[in-house]
Design an enzyme around this catalytic site. Structure first.
Site, mmCIF file in Angstrom:
data_model
loop_
_atom_site.group_PDB
_atom_site.id
_atom_site.type_symbol
_atom_site.label_atom_id
_atom_site.label_comp_id
_atom_site.label_asym_id
_atom_site.label_seq_id
_atom_site.Cartn_x
_atom_site.Cartn_y
_atom_site.Cartn_z
ATOM 1 N N TYR A 200 43.790 -5.050 29.081
ATOM 2 C CA TYR A 200 44.097 -4.707 30.473
ATOM 3 C C TYR A 200 43.145 -5.444 31.430
ATOM 4 C CZ TYR A 200 43.975 -1.945 34.758
ATOM 5 O OH TYR A 200 43.961 -1.552 36.069
ATOM 6 N N THR B 245 40.307 -4.218 38.820
ATOM 7 C CA THR B 245 39.718 -3.075 38.104
ATOM 8 C C THR B 245 38.278 -3.341 37.678
ATOM 9 O OG1 THR B 245 39.867 -1.850 36.022
ATOM 10 C CG2 THR B 245 40.785 -4.042 36.003
#
Ligand code: UDP
Length: 328
Positions: free
Chosen positions: A140, A116
């Site tokens: 995350y 990501t």
């Protein structure tokens, strides 16, 4: 290619499965359905299973003669990751380590990994290249960066061959109109805007209009889910050709403000959207724009959806025909 796709019933996973079905000899989806949708997988083999169920994972790999894995199964909500870090470290880190162990014990050494843009945190400048400093601002992003580093160690010590793909803002839906984005609860900008167009929400909340950008709202690089899917196919093919373990950014290389995305959705849908300016969302960087030159140069990746309206058009088709997502 005989591919196991963990999390293949999720949003990016199901679009990638659809594309892999055209090129692979076998595609097996392995998903515990905690976030994914069984209806999102139509033609491929499906196993309902968890990353922590090592015996089932091993048996699936052996019985299906799997030789590579595409690993999507993960939690991916920034806000939730800050509130429940245990879930994210357990699932995204421990779960992936478990998968790696089972793969390597069963002779599978190729992995494409979902990473990501959140690994970069607040970048000092854009566009972001793969060498930009990695300093995640949320749990995350940290779980994904930890796994990238762990996989590099496994590559050096155990012969793992992996590719990490750092997605910018995934959006859009399959042009066939039968699979698309369906999160519960929904937190992503484009689905929320389109649900407002459908009258399912009163207004779209804009998280801050005091950022140092042209209209004060955050800038993101929106990339169509099928273009992401295509990158997974190219990355797998390169691993089969024996590529080393690269990391690639996936984005369009152009940024849109939240207000510009809303205006584009108004143009696509022909409906006006009620907007409300609210406080900034914690952990949101002002500007994230990718340089995806590396994967273009090395793998010939070329995104097909270049303008925001055509991306939103595919999402609008999905939301109009599936106002309740897969349960419509
Ligand atoms: N955003 C917003 N209102 C919303 C949801 C998102 O203003 O209801 C903004 C968010 O602050 C970010 C952009 O839209 O700048 C994209 O957010 P999203 O959650 O879709 O993806 P993220 O950038 O968090 O991966």
């Amino acid at each position: 290619m005989r591919i196991l796709v963990t999390g293949g019933a999720g949003y990016i996973g199901s679009h990638t499965v659809r594309m892999l079905e055209n090129v692979a000899e076998q595609v097996v989806v392995y998903d515990n359905l905690s976030k994914g949708h069984r209806q999102a997988v139509q033609s491929s083999a499906f196993v309902q299973g968890d990353l922590f169920d090592s015996p089932l994972l091993a048996q699936t790999i052996r019985s299906q003669r799997i030789d590579a894995v595409v690993h999507f199964a993960a939690f991916s909500l920034v806000g939730e990751s800050m509130e429940k870090p245990n879930l994210y470290y357990r699932n995204n880190v421990q779960g992936t380590l478990n998968l790696l162990d089972v793969m390597l014990e069963n002779g599978v050494d190729k992995l494409v990994f979902s990473s990501t843009a959140a690994v970069y945190g607040e970048p000092a400048c854009v566009p972001i290249t793969e060498d930009t400093a990695k300093d995640p601002t949320n749990v995350y992003g940290r779980t994904k960066l930890i796994m990238e580093q762990a996989m590099a160690d496994y590559a050096a010590a155990c012969g793992l061959k992996f590719t990490a793909l750092r997605y910018f803002n995934a959006c859009g839906a399959h042009p066939a109109g039968d699979i698309g984005e369906d999160h519960c609860p929904e937190s992503h900008l484009i689905p929320l805007i389109l649900q407002t167009c459908l009258g399912k929400r009163d207004s779209i909340k804009i998280f801050g209009d005091d950022y140092p950008t042209k209209d004060g709202t955050c800038i993101r690089d929106y990339i169509h889910v099928d273009d992401l899917a295509q990158a997974h196919v190219l990355a797998l093919q390169a691993l089969y050709r024996g590529s080393a373990s690269p990391v690639y950014n996936l984005g369009n290389g152009c940024g849109f403000t939240v207000k510009e995305v809303i205006a584009a959705a108004e143009a696509v849908t022909g409906r006006s959207i009620r907007k409300e300016i609210v406080a900034r969302r914690a952990g949101d960087p002002a500007v994230l724009i990718a340089s995806a030159e590396k994967i273009r140069r090395e793998l010939g990746w070329k995104p097909e959806y270049r303008d925001i309206q055509s991306i939103i058009q595919t999402a609008w088709q999905w939301h109009q025909t599936h106002p309740e997502g897969f349960s419509s």
